[in-house]
Design a protein around this motif. Structure first.
Motif, PDB file in Angstrom:
ATOM      1  N   VAL A 167      39.641  43.609  38.723  1.00 63.49           N
ATOM      2  CA  VAL A 167      39.036  43.638  38.136  1.00 63.49           C
ATOM      3  C   VAL A 167      37.535  45.216  38.104  1.00 63.49           C
ATOM      4  O   VAL A 167      36.505  45.286  38.082  1.00 63.49           O
ATOM      5  CB  VAL A 167      37.916  42.233  37.992  1.00 63.49           C
ATOM      6  CG1 VAL A 167      36.755  42.484  37.386  1.00 63.49           C
ATOM      7  CG2 VAL A 167      38.745  41.609  37.766  1.00 63.49           C
ATOM      8  N   ALA A 168      37.802  44.852  39.520  1.00 62.55           N
ATOM      9  CA  ALA A 168      36.954  47.020  40.029  1.00 62.55           C
ATOM     10  C   ALA A 168      36.966  47.731  39.865  1.00 62.55           C
ATOM     11  O   ALA A 168      36.559  49.046  39.625  1.00 62.55           O
ATOM     12  CB  ALA A 168      37.222  46.319  42.032  1.00 62.55           C
ATOM     13  N   VAL A 169      38.871  47.761  39.304  1.00 61.82           N
ATOM     14  CA  VAL A 169      39.454  49.344  39.225  1.00 61.82           C
ATOM     15  C   VAL A 169      38.544  49.400  37.478  1.00 61.82           C
ATOM     16  O   VAL A 169      38.422  50.358  36.616  1.00 61.82           O
ATOM     17  CB  VAL A 169      40.768  49.151  38.831  1.00 61.82           C
ATOM     18  CG1 VAL A 169      41.313  50.491  37.890  1.00 61.82           C
ATOM     19  CG2 VAL A 169      41.390  49.473  40.560  1.00 61.82           C
ATOM     20  N   ILE A 170      39.105  48.247  36.315  1.00 61.59           N
ATOM     21  CA  ILE A 170      38.693  48.217  34.919  1.00 61.59           C
ATOM     22  C   ILE A 170      36.905  48.599  34.259  1.00 61.59           C
ATOM     23  O   ILE A 170      36.495  49.035  34.124  1.00 61.59           O
ATOM     24  CB  ILE A 170      39.844  47.162  34.482  1.00 61.59           C
ATOM     25  CG1 ILE A 170      39.001  45.600  34.817  1.00 61.59           C
ATOM     26  CG2 ILE A 170      40.617  47.629  34.765  1.00 61.59           C
ATOM     27  CD1 ILE A 170      39.498  44.917  33.964  1.00 61.59           C
ATOM     28  N   VAL A 171      36.231  47.663  35.754  1.00 57.45           N
ATOM     29  CA  VAL A 171      35.135  47.675  35.791  1.00 57.45           C
ATOM     30  C   VAL A 171      34.772  49.778  35.965  1.00 57.45           C
ATOM     31  O   VAL A 171      33.481  49.890  34.836  1.00 57.45           O
ATOM     32  CB  VAL A 171      34.682  46.789  36.503  1.00 57.45           C
ATOM     33  CG1 VAL A 171      32.974  47.742  36.777  1.00 57.45           C
ATOM     34  CG2 VAL A 171      34.283  45.558  36.194  1.00 57.45           C
ATOM     35  N   ALA A 172      35.326  49.992  36.974  1.00 58.63           N
ATOM     36  CA  ALA A 172      35.267  51.668  37.274  1.00 58.63           C
ATOM     37  C   ALA A 172      35.086  52.177  35.750  1.00 58.63           C
ATOM     38  O   ALA A 172      34.464  53.010  35.582  1.00 58.63           O
ATOM     39  CB  ALA A 172      35.624  51.930  38.419  1.00 58.63           C
ATOM     40  N   ALA A 173      36.411  52.333  35.180  1.00 55.43           N
ATOM     41  CA  ALA A 173      36.952  52.648  34.518  1.00 55.43           C
ATOM     42  C   ALA A 173      35.981  52.198  33.032  1.00 55.43           C
ATOM     43  O   ALA A 173      35.432  53.704  32.405  1.00 55.43           O
ATOM     44  CB  ALA A 173      38.543  52.126  33.716  1.00 55.43           C
ATOM     45  N   PHE A 174      35.263  50.919  32.607  1.00 53.03           N
ATOM     46  CA  PHE A 174      34.586  50.765  32.263  1.00 53.03           C
ATOM     47  C   PHE A 174      32.925  51.493  31.858  1.00 53.03           C
ATOM     48  O   PHE A 174      32.679  52.110  31.296  1.00 53.03           O
ATOM     49  CB  PHE A 174      34.485  50.106  31.859  1.00 53.03           C
ATOM     50  CG  PHE A 174      33.100  49.283  30.324  1.00 53.03           C
ATOM     51  CD1 PHE A 174      34.203  49.829  29.069  1.00 53.03           C
ATOM     52  CD2 PHE A 174      32.352  48.616  31.184  1.00 53.03           C
ATOM     53  CE1 PHE A 174      32.739  49.268  28.172  1.00 53.03           C
ATOM     54  CE2 PHE A 174      31.320  48.494  29.191  1.00 53.03           C
ATOM     55  CZ  PHE A 174      31.712  48.789  28.584  1.00 53.03           C
ATOM     56  N   THR A 175      33.084  51.615  32.993  1.00 48.66           N
ATOM     57  CA  THR A 175      31.681  52.924  33.599  1.00 48.66           C
ATOM     58  C   THR A 175      31.644  54.084  33.579  1.00 48.66           C
ATOM     59  O   THR A 175      30.906  54.601  32.475  1.00 48.66           O
ATOM     60  CB  THR A 175      31.456  52.094  35.622  1.00 48.66           C
ATOM     61  OG1 THR A 175      31.547  50.928  35.539  1.00 48.66           O
ATOM     62  CG2 THR A 175      30.012  52.849  35.073  1.00 48.66           C
ATOM     63  N   LEU A 176      33.172  54.907  33.612  1.00 47.79           N
ATOM     64  CA  LEU A 176      33.451  55.886  33.147  1.00 47.79           C
ATOM     65  C   LEU A 176      33.347  55.803  31.883  1.00 47.79           C
ATOM     66  O   LEU A 176      33.202  57.594  31.320  1.00 47.79           O
ATOM     67  CB  LEU A 176      34.951  56.487  34.399  1.00 47.79           C
ATOM     68  CG  LEU A 176      34.074  56.685  35.908  1.00 47.79           C
ATOM     69  CD1 LEU A 176      35.606  56.311  35.997  1.00 47.79           C
ATOM     70  CD2 LEU A 176      33.293  57.406  36.431  1.00 47.79           C
ATOM     71  N   LEU A 177      34.280  55.774  31.418  1.00 55.92           N
ATOM     72  CA  LEU A 177      34.027  55.573  29.554  1.00 55.92           C
ATOM     73  C   LEU A 177      32.765  55.607  29.023  1.00 55.92           C
ATOM     74  O   LEU A 177      32.510  56.658  28.443  1.00 55.92           O
ATOM     75  CB  LEU A 177      35.158  54.267  29.538  1.00 55.92           C
ATOM     76  CG  LEU A 177      35.511  54.436  27.597  1.00 55.92           C
ATOM     77  CD1 LEU A 177      35.838  55.820  27.411  1.00 55.92           C
ATOM     78  CD2 LEU A 177      35.797  53.584  27.178  1.00 55.92           C
ATOM     79  N   ALA A 178      32.045  54.535  29.418  1.00 51.07           N
ATOM     80  CA  ALA A 178      30.862  54.775  28.803  1.00 51.07           C
ATOM     81  C   ALA A 178      29.367  55.710  29.166  1.00 51.07           C
ATOM     82  O   ALA A 178      28.813  56.524  28.087  1.00 51.07           O
ATOM     83  CB  ALA A 178      29.611  53.526  29.219  1.00 51.07           C
ATOM     84  N   ALA A 179      29.807  56.572  30.346  1.00 46.22           N
ATOM     85  CA  ALA A 179      29.087  57.332  31.482  1.00 46.22           C
ATOM     86  C   ALA A 179      29.301  58.831  30.231  1.00 46.22           C
ATOM     87  O   ALA A 179      28.676  59.411  29.575  1.00 46.22           O
ATOM     88  CB  ALA A 179      29.039  57.956  32.322  1.00 46.22           C
ATOM     89  N   GLY A 180      30.632  58.711  29.622  1.00 51.84           N
ATOM     90  CA  GLY A 180      31.058  59.919  28.803  1.00 51.84           C
ATOM     91  C   GLY A 180      31.185  59.866  27.698  1.00 51.84           C
ATOM     92  O   GLY A 180      31.184  60.963  26.789  1.00 51.84           O
ATOM     93  N   LEU A 181      31.480  59.087  27.307  1.00 55.27           N
ATOM     94  CA  LEU A 181      31.014  58.825  25.723  1.00 55.27           C
ATOM     95  C   LEU A 181      29.187  58.886  25.691  1.00 55.27           C
ATOM     96  O   LEU A 181      28.975  59.049  24.433  1.00 55.27           O
ATOM     97  CB  LEU A 181      30.493  58.092  25.209  1.00 55.27           C
ATOM     98  CG  LEU A 181      33.104  57.450  25.560  1.00 55.27           C
ATOM     99  CD1 LEU A 181      33.425  56.587  24.633  1.00 55.27           C
ATOM    100  CD2 LEU A 181      33.186  58.365  24.638  1.00 55.27           C
ATOM    101  N   ILE A 182      28.388  58.987  26.826  1.00 53.88           N
ATOM    102  CA  ILE A 182      26.699  59.170  25.890  1.00 53.88           C
ATOM    103  C   ILE A 182      26.079  60.679  26.444  1.00 53.88           C
ATOM    104  O   ILE A 182      26.902  60.962  26.913  1.00 53.88           O
ATOM    105  CB  ILE A 182      25.720  58.071  26.883  1.00 53.88           C
ATOM    106  CG1 ILE A 182      26.110  58.035  28.592  1.00 53.88           C
ATOM    107  CG2 ILE A 182      26.536  56.782  26.695  1.00 53.88           C
ATOM    108  CD1 ILE A 182      25.102  56.919  28.878  1.00 53.88           C
TER     109      ILE A 182
END
Length: 148
Positions: free
Chosen positions: A133-148
Motif C-alpha cells: 500500500v505504501a508503494v502504490i500510494v507513492a506511485a499514485f502521488t507521483l503519477l498525480a504530480a507528474g500529470l499536473i
C-alpha cells in the motif's frame, strides 16, 4: 486525447489504491474484530473476490501508466510518471512473490481445514500488504504530480 488518457489513468490507479488502502486499514480491522470464525471466513471470501479482480487491475494500471509515459514523452512530469510506473511494477512483483502465495492458501480455508498458524500467515500477509500500500500510494502521488 492525451488528457483523456491522463484522466482515465488517474481514476483507474486512484480507485485501485483506494481499494487496497481500504483493505489494509478498514476491512481487515473489521474482520479481525468479528467474533468466532467470522474474521477468517471474511478474509477467505475477500481473498477469493479480490484475488480474482486485482491482478487485472494492477496490470491495467501499470499498462496505462506506461502508455501515458510513452505518449507524453518529453513533456513536463514524464519522469515522475515513469517513476510511478516503476513503483507499480514493484508492487506487481511484490504481489506475485509475497502476497499471492499466502492469499491462494487463505482463500481456501474454512474453520474445519485452516492450519494452526493461520493467524500468523494472515499477519504476515497484512505486513506485506502495508508495504505494498505504501508503494502504490507513492506511485499514485507521483503519477498525480507528474500529470499536473
Amino acid at each position: 486525447m492525451l488528457n483523456a488518457l491522463e484522466v482515465f489513468t488517474t481514476v483507474v490507479v486512484g480507485v485501485m489504491v483506494g481499494v487496497e488502502f481500504s483493505v489494509a486499514f478498514v476491512m481487515n480491522r473489521i474482520f479481525n474484530a468479528l467474533p468466532g470464525d467470522g474474521g477468517q471466513l471474511g478474509r477467505a471470501h475477500g481473498g477469493r473476490m479480490l484475488g480474482a479482480v486485482m491482478p487485472a487491475w494492477y496490470i491495467t494500471s501499470l499498462v496505462l501508466v506506461a502508455v501515458r509515459a510513452v505518449a507524453g514523452w518529453g513533456r513536463d512530469g514524464t519522469g515522475l510518471v515513469v517513476t510511478a510506473g516503476a513503483l507499480l511494477l514493484l508492487s506487481v512483483i511484490m504481489s506475485v512473490l509475497l502476497l499471492v502465495p499466502i492469499n491462494n492458501r487463505g482463500k481456501t480455508w474454512t474453520p474445519e481445514n485452516r492450519p494452526a498458524d493461520w493467524k500468523q500467515q494472515m499477519n504476515r500477509w497484512d505486513r506485506y500488504h502495508y508495504v505494498r500500500v505504501a508503494v502504490i500510494v507513492a506511485a499514485f502521488t507521483l503519477l498525480a504530480a507528474g500529470l499536473i
